[in-house]
Design a protein around this motif. Structure first.
Motif, mmCIF file in Angstrom:
data_model
loop_
_atom_site.group_PDB
_atom_site.id
_atom_site.type_symbol
_atom_site.label_atom_id
_atom_site.label_comp_id
_atom_site.label_asym_id
_atom_site.label_seq_id
_atom_site.Cartn_x
_atom_site.Cartn_y
_atom_site.Cartn_z
ATOM 1 N N ALA A 102 5.411 56.882 52.274
ATOM 2 C CA ALA A 102 6.769 57.206 52.714
ATOM 3 C C ALA A 102 6.748 58.194 53.865
ATOM 4 O O ALA A 102 7.520 58.067 54.828
ATOM 5 N N GLY A 103 5.860 59.171 53.792
ATOM 6 C CA GLY A 103 5.780 60.169 54.856
ATOM 7 C C GLY A 103 5.338 59.596 56.181
ATOM 8 O O GLY A 103 5.748 60.071 57.240
ATOM 9 N N SER A 106 8.555 58.251 57.688
ATOM 10 C CA SER A 106 9.794 58.977 57.405
ATOM 11 C C SER A 106 10.611 59.254 58.663
ATOM 12 O O SER A 106 11.840 59.313 58.606
ATOM 13 N N ASP A 109 12.591 56.077 59.426
ATOM 14 C CA ASP A 109 13.558 55.846 58.358
ATOM 15 C C ASP A 109 14.708 56.844 58.417
ATOM 16 O O ASP A 109 15.884 56.477 58.263
ATOM 17 N N ALA A 110 14.370 58.115 58.635
ATOM 18 C CA ALA A 110 15.404 59.147 58.687
ATOM 19 C C ALA A 110 16.349 58.906 59.857
ATOM 20 O O ALA A 110 17.574 59.034 59.721
ATOM 21 N N ILE A 173 13.402 62.105 51.480
ATOM 22 C CA ILE A 173 13.274 61.614 52.859
ATOM 23 C C ILE A 173 14.562 61.849 53.625
ATOM 24 O O ILE A 173 14.556 62.194 54.814
ATOM 25 N N ASN A 183 11.355 66.348 59.431
ATOM 26 C CA ASN A 183 11.162 65.149 58.627
ATOM 27 C C ASN A 183 10.337 65.443 57.385
ATOM 28 O O ASN A 183 9.529 66.373 57.364
ATOM 29 N N ASP A 185 7.438 64.656 55.985
ATOM 30 C CA ASP A 185 6.181 64.004 56.315
ATOM 31 C C ASP A 185 5.311 63.859 55.076
ATOM 32 O O ASP A 185 5.678 64.279 53.974
ATOM 33 N N LEU A 189 5.809 65.539 51.260
ATOM 34 C CA LEU A 189 6.142 64.697 50.114
ATOM 35 C C LEU A 189 5.066 64.757 49.029
ATOM 36 O O LEU A 189 5.383 64.735 47.836
#
Length: 207
Positions: A102-103, A106, A109-110, A173, A183, A185, A189
């Motif tokens: 996810a990081g 991110s 996505d953000a 996130i 973010n 990152d 996370l």
């Protein structure tokens, strides 16, 4: 000059076919998402997408009747499960791996979530597309990680914290950029998983 001539030769070609090539379609999708991340959903225009991809507006409107339809299609076309294939043999290991995955994306996505903003709340089609592209794939993977952990006997199926795992991990996130201007990152996370999520689940950092 006729309206057909004013639109240029591409319009003439487009009018004779019902579909565009997948490669060309992806160009439109990539342009829409890139411009939306850069300037926001409200500032995104069909004219801007047409200009950056060197096509006529009529080509876009013929394929997608409205901007929301084009954006929804772009979101679905770029559906990419981040957690697919993660299976480390333990729930703690799976959550750390999910945090790193996810990081890694991110930032994009953000920006995408922030760009859509209020538009998602006002357009049902965009809501469904966003869930289909960014939420459901990751949600399904996290639920599968939890199911495997329960089957292995790592954690009780009725543990009260289990239902909040997806909201906690995916929510960070979205929240960190708002709270801290940075973010979420991979390092952040993973630390969150180890100091907040694992203890809530009754799992140790060494697991």
């Amino acid at each position: 000059m006729t309206s057909q001539a004013a639109d240029g030769p591409e319009t003439v070609v487009a009018s004779r076919r019902s579909k565009i090539t997948p490669e060309r379609e992806q160009e439109f999708f990539d342009a829409a998402l890139e411009q939306m991340r850069a300037c926001g959903y409200d500032a995104l225009t069909m004219e801007g997408i047409a200009a950056s991809t060197r096509c006529s507006k009529s080509t876009l409107y013929r394929q997608w009747k409205t901007k929301p339809q084009l954006v929804a299609a772009a979101l679905r076309a770029n559906r990419c499960p981040r957690f697919g294939g993660i299976d480390t043999g333990s729930l703690a290991g799976d959550l750390r791996a999910a945090a790193r995955a996810a990081g890694a994306c991110s930032d994009d996505d953000a920006k995408l979530l922030q760009a859509l903003g209020q538009a998602v709340m006002q357009d049902e089609e965009l809501q469904y597309a966003l869930r289909d592209a960014l939420i459901e794939p990751d949600l399904g993977s996290l639920q599968e990680m939890i199911r495997r952990a329960v089957d292995r006997g790592e954690i009780a199926a009725d543990h009260p914290a289990l239902e909040f795992v997806p909201a906690q991990l995916l929510g960070m996130i979205r929240v960190r950029p708002v709270l801290e201007g940075r973010n979420a990152d991979a390092d952040y996370l993973v630390r969150y998983v180890e100091v907040a999520l694992l203890p809530a689940l009754g799992l140790s950092e060494a697991t």
